[in-house]
Design a protein around this motif. Structure first.
Motif, short mmCIF file in Angstrom:
data_model
loop_
_atom_site.label_atom_id
_atom_site.label_comp_id
_atom_site.label_asym_id
_atom_site.label_seq_id
_atom_site.Cartn_x
_atom_site.Cartn_y
_atom_site.Cartn_z
N ALA A 149 49.91 54.48 -66.63
CA ALA A 149 49.19 55.55 -67.33
C ALA A 149 49.94 56.07 -68.55
O ALA A 149 49.90 57.25 -68.85
N GLY A 150 50.65 55.16 -69.26
CA GLY A 150 51.32 55.53 -70.49
C GLY A 150 52.33 56.64 -70.34
O GLY A 150 52.51 57.43 -71.26
N ARG A 151 53.00 56.65 -69.20
CA ARG A 151 53.91 57.76 -68.97
C ARG A 151 55.29 57.28 -68.55
O ARG A 151 55.90 56.50 -69.25
N LEU A 171 58.70 55.71 -66.79
CA LEU A 171 59.18 54.36 -66.55
C LEU A 171 59.75 54.25 -65.15
O LEU A 171 60.56 55.06 -64.74
N ARG A 188 50.66 44.02 -70.79
CA ARG A 188 49.65 44.89 -70.19
C ARG A 188 48.93 44.09 -69.11
O ARG A 188 48.32 43.08 -69.38
N PRO A 196 58.34 43.72 -76.05
CA PRO A 196 57.07 44.31 -76.49
C PRO A 196 56.14 44.69 -75.35
O PRO A 196 55.17 45.42 -75.56
N TYR A 217 60.76 46.97 -65.90
CA TYR A 217 60.21 48.29 -65.68
C TYR A 217 58.69 48.19 -65.61
O TYR A 217 58.07 47.30 -66.20
N LEU A 277 57.55 46.21 -68.80
CA LEU A 277 58.53 46.09 -69.88
C LEU A 277 59.79 45.41 -69.38
O LEU A 277 60.31 45.75 -68.32
N GLN A 329 55.35 50.81 -66.31
CA GLN A 329 54.91 52.10 -66.83
C GLN A 329 53.42 52.23 -66.52
O GLN A 329 52.61 51.43 -66.96
N PHE A 372 51.79 48.66 -67.43
CA PHE A 372 52.46 48.08 -68.59
C PHE A 372 53.86 47.70 -68.15
O PHE A 372 54.63 48.55 -67.72
#
Lengths: 110, 112
Positions: free
Chosen positions: B40-42, B44, B108, B105, B36, B90, B38, B88
């Motif tokens: 801008a921290g939003r 997935l 980044r 985990p 996945y 994942l 992600q 990010f």
């Protein structure tokens, strides 16, 4: 195709108050639903899931979720929120792939 | 018990450089594996998933590719990074059709 919606981008709640994070789904057949939490710069952590059985599912850290088939909802709840519950929450519906909602940011204020 | 590892944890790469992110799972066999992104921290975005060695399904056409050279190893690659590849990343695994999916985990990635 299945879909998951989280209608609130952000939920603000005072510490000690009840917390609810909303989720609605659209899936064919029996739904298999999940909630995850994500803290900053971390992976997603599993909170709870509904497969079958009781509509009220209890999970980690005092969270629970209520499955409502008629309303196609699976809202996440916590009776008394903590500041440490501030995080990003994702609802998901499972098949071969896990379909996620867009996420809801929870901010618990002291 | 099962564990999932991702490395590196953080990566800064220039535009146009290659990329290789690695994910490994321990304590299980023949898992379904997922990548996945992600932003801008939003939300997935599912990029790739694999149900077995050499079997890769792509969800979004882009300049990334994935490979599964071993049962519990999943690699995300690019020949030339774009600024838009920042995010990010994942990795996740699960054992069966409706089993719980577990996440690593994350890595980044910043493309400059």
């Amino acid at each position: 195709a299945q879909s998951v919606a989280q209608p609130e981008d952000q939920v603000n709640v005072a510490e000690g108050n009840p917390l609810t994070v909303k989720c609605t789904y659209s899936v064919s057949g029996n739904p298999y639903l999940f909630w995850y939490v994500q803290y900053p710069n971390r992976g997603l952590q599993f909170l709870l899931k509904y497969i079958t059985g009781d509509n009220l599912v209890k999970g980690s850290y005092g969270f629970e979720a209520e499955f409502n088939k008629s309303q196609t909802s699976f809202h996440l709840k916590k009776p008394s929120a903590l500041v440490s519950d501030s995080a990003l929450y994702f609802c998901g519906a499972a098949g071969n792939k896990l379909t996620f909602g867009g996420g809801t940011r929870v901010l618990v204020k002291p | 018990s099962q564990t999932i590892h991702q490395w590196p944890a953080t990566l800064v790469q220039p535009v146009g450089s290659p990329l290789s992110l690695e994910c490994t799972v321990e304590g299980t066999s023949n898992p379904n594996l997922y990548w996945y992104r992600q932003a801008a921290g939003r939300g997935l975005q599912l990029l790739f998933y694999s149900v077995g060695i050499g079997q890769i399904s792509s969800e979004v056409p882009q300049n990334l590719s994935a490979s599964r050279p071993q049962d519990r190893q999943f690699i995300l690659s690019s020949k030339k990074l774009l600024l838009s590849d920042s995010g990010f990343y994942l990795c996740a695994w699960k054992q069966g059709y409706r089993e719980t999916q577990y996440f690593g985990p994350g890595t980044r990635l910043l493309v400059l």
